[in-house]
Design an enzyme around this catalytic site. Structure first.
Site, PDB file in Angstrom:
ATOM      1  N   ASP A  67       1.211   4.005  16.120  1.00  0.00           N
ATOM      2  CA  ASP A  67       1.011   5.126  15.202  1.00  0.00           C
ATOM      3  C   ASP A  67      -0.015   6.131  15.708  1.00  0.00           C
ATOM      4  O   ASP A  67      -0.766   5.861  16.648  1.00  0.00           O
ATOM      5  CB  ASP A  67       0.615   4.612  13.804  1.00  0.00           C
ATOM      6  CG  ASP A  67      -0.265   3.359  13.856  1.00  0.00           C
ATOM      7  OD1 ASP A  67      -0.980   3.180  14.853  1.00  0.00           O
ATOM      8  OD2 ASP A  67      -0.219   2.558  12.904  1.00  0.00           O
ATOM      9  N   ASN A 137      -3.476  -4.699   2.762  1.00  0.00           N
ATOM     10  CA  ASN A 137      -2.371  -4.549   1.800  1.00  0.00           C
ATOM     11  C   ASN A 137      -1.042  -5.016   2.383  1.00  0.00           C
ATOM     12  O   ASN A 137       0.021  -4.743   1.820  1.00  0.00           O
ATOM     13  CB  ASN A 137      -2.258  -3.096   1.336  1.00  0.00           C
ATOM     14  CG  ASN A 137      -1.929  -2.134   2.484  1.00  0.00           C
ATOM     15  OD1 ASN A 137      -1.743  -2.559   3.620  1.00  0.00           O
ATOM     16  ND2 ASN A 137      -1.858  -0.856   2.179  1.00  0.00           N
ATOM     17  N   HIS A 139       0.288  -4.031   5.277  1.00  0.00           N
ATOM     18  CA  HIS A 139       1.043  -3.080   6.122  1.00  0.00           C
ATOM     19  C   HIS A 139       1.050  -3.515   7.585  1.00  0.00           C
ATOM     20  O   HIS A 139       0.162  -4.215   8.046  1.00  0.00           O
ATOM     21  CB  HIS A 139       0.544  -1.636   5.937  1.00  0.00           C
ATOM     22  CG  HIS A 139      -0.776  -1.307   6.578  1.00  0.00           C
ATOM     23  ND1 HIS A 139      -1.586  -0.283   6.133  1.00  0.00           N
ATOM     24  CD2 HIS A 139      -1.433  -1.839   7.647  1.00  0.00           C
ATOM     25  CE1 HIS A 139      -2.664  -0.211   6.906  1.00  0.00           C
ATOM     26  NE2 HIS A 139      -2.604  -1.139   7.811  1.00  0.00           N
ATOM     27  N   GLU A 144       3.296   1.333   4.844  1.00  0.00           N
ATOM     28  CA  GLU A 144       2.583   0.889   3.649  1.00  0.00           C
ATOM     29  C   GLU A 144       3.533   0.151   2.715  1.00  0.00           C
ATOM     30  O   GLU A 144       4.766   0.268   2.847  1.00  0.00           O
ATOM     31  CB  GLU A 144       1.999   2.113   2.935  1.00  0.00           C
ATOM     32  CG  GLU A 144       1.028   2.946   3.784  1.00  0.00           C
ATOM     33  CD  GLU A 144      -0.341   2.286   3.972  1.00  0.00           C
ATOM     34  OE1 GLU A 144      -0.435   1.039   3.960  1.00  0.00           O
ATOM     35  OE2 GLU A 144      -1.317   3.024   4.135  1.00  0.00           O
TER      36      GLU A 144
HETATM   37  C1  F6R Z   1      -3.063   0.208  13.836  1.00  0.00           C
HETATM   38  C2  F6R Z   1      -2.155  -0.218  12.802  1.00  0.00           C
HETATM   39  C3  F6R Z   1      -2.591  -0.921  11.563  1.00  0.00           C
HETATM   40  C4  F6R Z   1      -3.683  -1.958  11.786  1.00  0.00           C
HETATM   41  C5  F6R Z   1      -4.113  -2.578  10.455  1.00  0.00           C
HETATM   42  C6  F6R Z   1      -5.254  -3.523  10.615  1.00  0.00           C
HETATM   43  O1  F6R Z   1      -2.375   0.849  14.909  1.00  0.00           O
HETATM   44  O2  F6R Z   1      -1.021   0.028  12.967  1.00  0.00           O
HETATM   45  O3  F6R Z   1      -1.482  -1.519  10.955  1.00  0.00           O
HETATM   46  O4  F6R Z   1      -3.207  -2.950  12.640  1.00  0.00           O
HETATM   47  O5  F6R Z   1      -4.496  -1.574   9.576  1.00  0.00           O
HETATM   48  O6  F6R Z   1      -6.378  -2.826  11.022  1.00  0.00           O
HETATM   49  P1  F6R Z   1      -7.728  -3.575  11.425  1.00  0.00           P
HETATM   50  O7  F6R Z   1      -7.428  -4.307  12.671  1.00  0.00           O
HETATM   51  O8  F6R Z   1      -8.714  -2.451  11.654  1.00  0.00           O
HETATM   52  O9  F6R Z   1      -8.080  -4.440  10.286  1.00  0.00           O
END
Ligand code: F6R
Length: 268
Positions: A67, A137, A139, A144
């Site tokens: 992303d 959450n 995702h 989301e």
């Molecule tokens: C990042 C992404 C997100 C993260 C997720 C967890 O490229 O796609 O899905 O993997 O938000 O983030 P952290 O590792 O910061 O808890």
């Protein structure tokens, strides 16, 4: 799903690195799917360490990130391009031209940018190993809750929780984008192997829902139950709400024997 529980986040990263190293050894032109966020930083440190010790090479690797924020310039410190340069690309021998992130330029049709990204992945032969984190959450990428389970790369509006979780990376005077371009759930599911890492107590609920509840767009990560080769690497905190730890341990012992004999991957 293969669920492997380690004592701590360091062990999760060290073992995730072994999967990546093994892919790089097995395949002449491997394609890696990468994630940003706090979780994979330790993995990237491990990979840099292995590269510097001359145990691996990224010369023929192509990468696709999950992303990127909407309307953010590549050189902004908050862009995911900057994150990847800082934590990985600047320290290894990867060709910049082989490192792809979705674009989310405000002057171009986001649907075209999404389709183009899907086409680049296809041209590269598809993703061999996709690294994932999980949001509190549930995702994956920026898919989301309520994202279509068949979604492809597209622009998404982030939830308040995601904005709050990621606000630590923005200074108070910086505008935090509330939109992002993300690979879709179906795009992620196309990867041949998936390695999801989760560490810390704040991930325990999402991990429990992903593994023990039904597949639902309310917890996008639960779709991994339908993937043929999904490996979930957890530390004890992230696994703290899961039942059956003894069973997972036992399965892993068996798998270790099989992996030693036949290698981590098949079908490459
Ligand atoms: C990042 C992404 C997100 C993260 C997720 C967890 O490229 O796609 O899905 O993997 O938000 O983030 P952290 O590792 O910061 O808890």
């Amino acid at each position: 799903m293969q669920i492997i529980i380690y004592d701590n986040a360091e062990q999760v990263a060290q073992n995730a690195a072994q999967w990546v190293l093994s892919l790089l050894k097995d395949k002449p032109h491997p394609v890696l799917g990468l994630a940003t966020g706090s979780t994979p930083i330790k993995l990237y440190n491990e990979l840099v360490k292995h590269y510097k010790a001359k145990r691996t090479s990224f010369a023929h690797v192509t990468t696709f990130n999950l992303d990127e924020y909407y309307d953010i310039s590549c050189d902004s410190p908050q862009s995911y391009r900057s994150f990847m340069q800082h934590h990985l690309f600047d320290h290894i021998n990867i060709e910049t031209a082989n490192t792809f992130l979705p674009t989310c330029n405000k002057d171009q049709d986001p649907r075209k940018q999404g389709l183009d990204y899907e086409a680049y992945i296809k041209q590269a032969g598809g993703i061999d190993l996709q690294i994932l984190g999980i949001g509190a959450n549930g995702h994956i990428g920026f898919n989301e809750p309520t994202s279509s389970l068949r979604s492809r790369t597209r622009i998404k509006t982030l939830t308040q929780q995601t904005l709050l979780d990621n606000s630590r990376l923005f200074k108070s005077n910086e505008l935090q984008p509330s939109l992002a371009m993300t690979m879709g759930i179906a795009s992620i599911m196309d990867a041949r192997y998936i390695l999801l890492m989760a560490t810390g107590k704040h991930k325990a609920d999402a991990v429990m829902q992903m593994i023990t509840q039904g597949v639902s767009s309310n917890c996008p990560a639960s779709i991994l139950q339908m993937h043929e080769n999904a490996v979930i690497l957890l530390d004890k905190d992230a696994a703290s709400k899961l039942p059956d730890h003894a069973y997972y341990e036992w399965v892993n012992e068996q798998n270790q024997h099989l992996n030693e004999k036949f290698g981590l991957f098949h079908k490459f």
